[in-house]
Design a protein around this motif. Structure first.
Motif, PDB file in Angstrom:
ATOM      1  N   VAL A 205       0.843  -1.185   0.000  1.00 32.22           N
ATOM      2  CA  VAL A 205       0.000   0.000   0.000  1.00 32.22           C
ATOM      3  C   VAL A 205       0.874   1.230   0.000  1.00 32.22           C
ATOM      4  CG1 VAL A 205      -1.783   1.234   1.242  1.00 32.22           C
ATOM      5  CG2 VAL A 205      -1.788  -1.244   1.241  1.00 32.22           C
ATOM      6  N   GLU A 206       0.677   2.104  -0.981  1.00 28.37           N
ATOM      7  CA  GLU A 206       1.485   3.310  -1.089  1.00 28.37           C
ATOM      8  C   GLU A 206       0.717   4.508  -0.557  1.00 28.37           C
ATOM      9  OE1 GLU A 206       4.549   3.120  -2.224  1.00 28.37           O
ATOM     10  OE2 GLU A 206       4.388   1.002  -2.683  1.00 28.37           O
ATOM     11  N   ASP A 207       1.395   5.376   0.176  1.00 32.23           N
ATOM     12  CA  ASP A 207       0.747   6.592   0.641  1.00 32.23           C
ATOM     13  C   ASP A 207       1.176   7.762  -0.227  1.00 32.23           C
ATOM     14  OD1 ASP A 207       3.274   7.286   1.415  1.00 32.23           O
ATOM     15  OD2 ASP A 207       2.861   7.333   3.565  1.00 32.23           O
ATOM     16  N   SER A 345      -1.634   1.796  12.326  1.00 30.37           N
ATOM     17  CA  SER A 345      -0.400   1.499  11.596  1.00 30.37           C
ATOM     18  C   SER A 345       0.735   1.357  12.586  1.00 30.37           C
ATOM     19  CB  SER A 345      -0.075   2.608  10.591  1.00 30.37           C
ATOM     20  OG  SER A 345       0.264   3.808  11.276  1.00 30.37           O
ATOM     21  N   GLU A 346       1.804   0.695  12.152  1.00 27.55           N
ATOM     22  CA  GLU A 346       2.999   0.586  12.990  1.00 27.55           C
ATOM     23  C   GLU A 346       3.622   1.953  13.230  1.00 27.55           C
ATOM     24  OE1 GLU A 346       5.542  -3.308  12.741  1.00 27.55           O
ATOM     25  OE2 GLU A 346       5.057  -2.646  10.711  1.00 27.55           O
ATOM     26  N   MET A 417      -7.954   9.184   0.236  1.00 31.49           N
ATOM     27  CA  MET A 417      -8.730   8.015   0.633  1.00 31.49           C
ATOM     28  C   MET A 417      -7.846   6.773   0.704  1.00 31.49           C
ATOM     29  SD  MET A 417     -11.739   9.180   1.186  1.00 31.49           S
ATOM     30  CE  MET A 417     -10.968  10.732   1.701  1.00 31.49           C
ATOM     31  N   ASN A 418      -6.670   6.923   1.295  1.00 32.55           N
ATOM     32  CA  ASN A 418      -5.739   5.810   1.426  1.00 32.55           C
ATOM     33  C   ASN A 418      -5.744   5.358   2.879  1.00 32.55           C
ATOM     34  OD1 ASN A 418      -3.667   4.004   1.447  1.00 32.55           O
ATOM     35  ND2 ASN A 418      -2.047   5.504   1.182  1.00 32.55           N
ATOM     36  N   PHE A 419      -6.438   4.250   3.149  1.00 34.13           N
ATOM     37  CA  PHE A 419      -6.552   3.747   4.512  1.00 34.13           C
ATOM     38  C   PHE A 419      -5.787   2.451   4.706  1.00 34.13           C
ATOM     39  CE2 PHE A 419     -10.594   6.086   3.730  1.00 34.13           C
ATOM     40  CZ  PHE A 419     -10.287   7.187   4.530  1.00 34.13           C
ATOM     41  N   GLY A 420      -4.710   2.291   3.952  1.00 41.30           N
ATOM     42  CA  GLY A 420      -3.810   1.165   4.151  1.00 41.30           C
ATOM     43  C   GLY A 420      -4.517  -0.172   4.073  1.00 41.30           C
ATOM     44  N   GLU A 459     -15.581  -1.831   1.032  1.00 46.16           N
ATOM     45  CA  GLU A 459     -16.218  -2.372   2.236  1.00 46.16           C
ATOM     46  C   GLU A 459     -15.513  -1.912   3.511  1.00 46.16           C
ATOM     47  OE1 GLU A 459     -16.981  -6.527   2.336  1.00 46.16           O
ATOM     48  OE2 GLU A 459     -17.767  -6.603   0.297  1.00 46.16           O
ATOM     49  N   GLY A 460     -14.178  -1.958   3.501  1.00 43.49           N
ATOM     50  CA  GLY A 460     -13.449  -1.545   4.691  1.00 43.49           C
ATOM     51  C   GLY A 460     -13.637  -0.073   4.995  1.00 43.49           C
TER      52      GLY A 460
END
Length: 622
Positions: A205-207, A345-346, A417-420, A459-460
């Motif tokens: 997943v890229e931010d 997130s870590e 809208m990047n929620f990993g 969905e998430g």
């Protein structure tokens, strides 16, 4: 009869039904004497018998294991002349195993590996001494010999996280297996593993800074639980005991379990509208943090909106700072509640740890309390403060959970809208895990409100958006909108969350009206799941705005739905016992008693209120 009798149709129907009941009474001579008091005596006997049965079962099993050990020791001590050929082989093997173990116990160094002791001649002696083994599936493969009769039963817990290939060797070691797990929890993951084929099996997943989080979505993962659910007889363990307030599990019940969980009705009354909790992390004062901690402890779910936080490089310093300040305030008060912190997130997990370390470095008193909380134990069980991310919090629970949403606008005010991992397949399961960790309170610390999430086709992301709205509504005391959120997520099961959907029962309606006529405040169908109190009487002098507002007594009526449950033990023992464990006073009312002696039923309810200290003396009938 309809033409000739001077009665209305309803009166004739009543007369026919009453005559039918009288015929039953004449046939079943015991029935007229059976009342709520008799039922209570039988329920008490049944509950006592259940506890005795469980105790005797446990003692019988333990005695059987001890006796097997004694028989083996006795057999190994018999002269060879008294044994057949098989017995002689057993004697030689068992005695050799005992000698080897005694020699091993006397060592101070160079111990044999567990695998060696669990195999061969020593293995049977070890299993006689220690019949229950707690191991991971891989440890079973590494440690125990591959034999089909090592154990009577193998039990898998958290089976949703066990890959099939790791489970098969353990399956082989017993003739019976029990697979326990939740398909809405996390599947097998490889978050910290290396050397996997990242192209085929994991997702990066890229931010916005082009820095990727390697997340543990194994696209071809299959768990023992999935296979077991498809191929083995299954039983739903529907009772939820962890959450002391229904709202803590209400979202997961509606969103992920189709309303099938049985949750315990809240004894506290619905609250009036409350102020929004707004946080300025850079200008927080001791007074404001204390007020925010008060709000946290007064609500099952509190929504803390951080107004000056920025999301940068998968971190949110504002939220981390506020969580650290809340931890310091809660530890200063000495509430005795255990604490857990969950980040998405870590990177945010590390940020929260850094903020706590920073506060501890500047406050020696807090540093001492924090260190003690990290290693806290109760009844020899670790219950200290943990700080985890959504990948490794499954299985943990604490009294108070502080949840950092983390996501928000960047320094330029742009919201991506990047929620990993939440955006990936199975993201809603990760949310289910973290939404159901709290026993008493959950503080949702967020920079964004629900409307900031626009990619709700995912969905998430949709589950996260709905949860933020649900949490904010409950925090403000807007229970109606919160219920509407739950209904909107699963239209097919709206009856599980809408109190008004339950058909009215005539006895319950009449009883509620009679109690109100005597001056009592009564609520009907109290609860959010399929398990509800038919009636609940509010404690005298506690309105919805009172500081200690609660129900004084819950009333269970033998309605038609009551008899749909064929389990007598659950109807009359388990359900009242569960309510009692959650602080409820419980009174069971039979429709038969209400038909024949309604005033006696009302007097009995008021005497129960007197015993609970909720009524000074029984009130005369109106």
């Amino acid at each position: 009869a309809l033409r000739g009798l001077p009665l209305a149709p309803e009166a004739i129907e009543f007369a026919v039904a009453r005559e039918g009941l009288e015929r039953v009474y004449r046939t079943e001579r015991w029935l007229p004497r059976f009342d709520a008091a008799t039922l209570a005596r039988h329920a008490q006997r049944l509950g006592d018998a259940e506890r005795q049965l469980l105790g005797r079962n446990a003692r019988t099993l333990a005695a059987a294991v001890r006796q097997r050990f004694r028989d083996h020791v006795q057999k190994s001590a018999l002269p060879a002349s008294q044994l057949d050929a098989e017995g002689k082989v057993f004697k030689k093997s068992y005695n050799a195993g005992r000698r080897e173990l005694e020699h091993e116990f006397g060592k101070t160094m160079r111990y044999k590996a567990i695998r060696e002791l669990a195999s061969g001649e020593t293995g049977q002696v070890v299993r006689d001494m220690k019949p229950i083994w707690l191991m991971s599936p891989l440890s079973v493969s590494d440690t125990l010999p591959l034999a089909a009769d090592l154990f009577d039963v193998v039990i898998f817990d958290e089976a949703s996280q066990i890959p099939v290939e790791e489970a098969v060797p353990a399956l082989y070691r017993a003739p019976q297996i029990i697979v326990v797990g939740d398909e809405m929890q996390l599947p097998p993951t490889s978050f910290f593993s290396s050397g996997r084929d990242a192209e085929d099996q994991t997702v990066s997943v890229e931010d916005e800074d082009n820095e990727g989080d390697r997340i543990a979505v194994v696209l071809d993962a299959d768990s023992l639980l999935n296979q077991g659910a498809r191929n083995l007889p299954a039983t739903l363990l529907a009772w939820h005991y962890r959450s002391r307030y229904e709202s803590l599990i209400g979202f997961s019940n509606a969103a992920f379990y189709a309303g099938n969980l049985y949750t315990i009705p809240d004894r506290s009354l619905p609250s009036e509208e409350r102020a929004e909790i707004l946080v300025q992390s850079t200008a927080a004062s001791a007074g404001s943090v204390a007020a925010q901690a008060d709000a946290l402890l007064s609500r099952a779910i509190s929504f803390h909106r951080v107004t000056d936080a920025v999301y940068d490089s998968r971190r949110n310093t504002g939220e981390a700072r506020h969580i650290a300040q809340l931890v310091r305030e809660l530890l200063r008060r000495g509430t005795g509640r255990s604490l857990g912190i969950v980040a998405f997130s870590e990177a945010q997990q590390g940020e929260i740890e850094a903020e706590l370390d920073s506060l501890a470095a500047a406050d020696a008193e807090f540093a001492a309390r924090l260190e003690a909380e990290y290693v806290r134990e109760e009844d020899d069980q670790f219950c200290g403060l943990f700080i985890k991310n959504l990948e490794n919090v499954q299985g943990d629970e604490r009294d108070i959970i502080l949840l950092s949403i983390c996501y928000g606008p960047n320094a330029e005010g742009r919201m991506l809208m990047n929620f990993g991992p939440i955006n990936q397949r199975g993201g809603e399961k990760r949310l289910n895990v973290i939404f159901s960790r709290a026993r008493h309170h959950m503080a949702v610390v967020s920079t964004i409100r629900h409307e900031a999430i626009t990619n709700d086709h995912n969905e998430g992301a949709a589950a996260l958006k709905n949860f933020l709205r649900y949490a904010e509504c409950l925090s403000r005391g807007d229970d109606a909108t919160a219920t509407h959120v739950l209904e909107g997520m699963n239209p097919l099961t709206r009856g599980a969350v809408r109190a008004g959907h339950v058909p009215a029962d005539a006895v319950s309606v009449q009883l509620a009206a009679a109690l109100r006529a005597r001056g009592h405040a009564v609520d009907e169908q109290v609860g959010q799941s399929r398990f509800r109190c038919d009636l609940a009487i509010r404690a005298a002098g506690t309105g919805s705005d009172a500081g200690d507002s609660h129900y004084a007594l819950g009333i269970l009526v033998d309605t038609a739905a009551h008899y749909e449950n064929r389990n007598v033990l659950e109807r009359y023992v388990s359900r009242p016992r569960i309510l009692d464990a959650f602080g409820w006073g419980v009174r069971q009312v039979l429709a038969k008693d209400w038909l024949h002696a309604p005033e006696a039923v009302l007097d009995g309810i008021e005497h129960a209120l007197v015993e609970k200290g909720a009524l000074s003396a029984p009130r005369p009938a109106a």
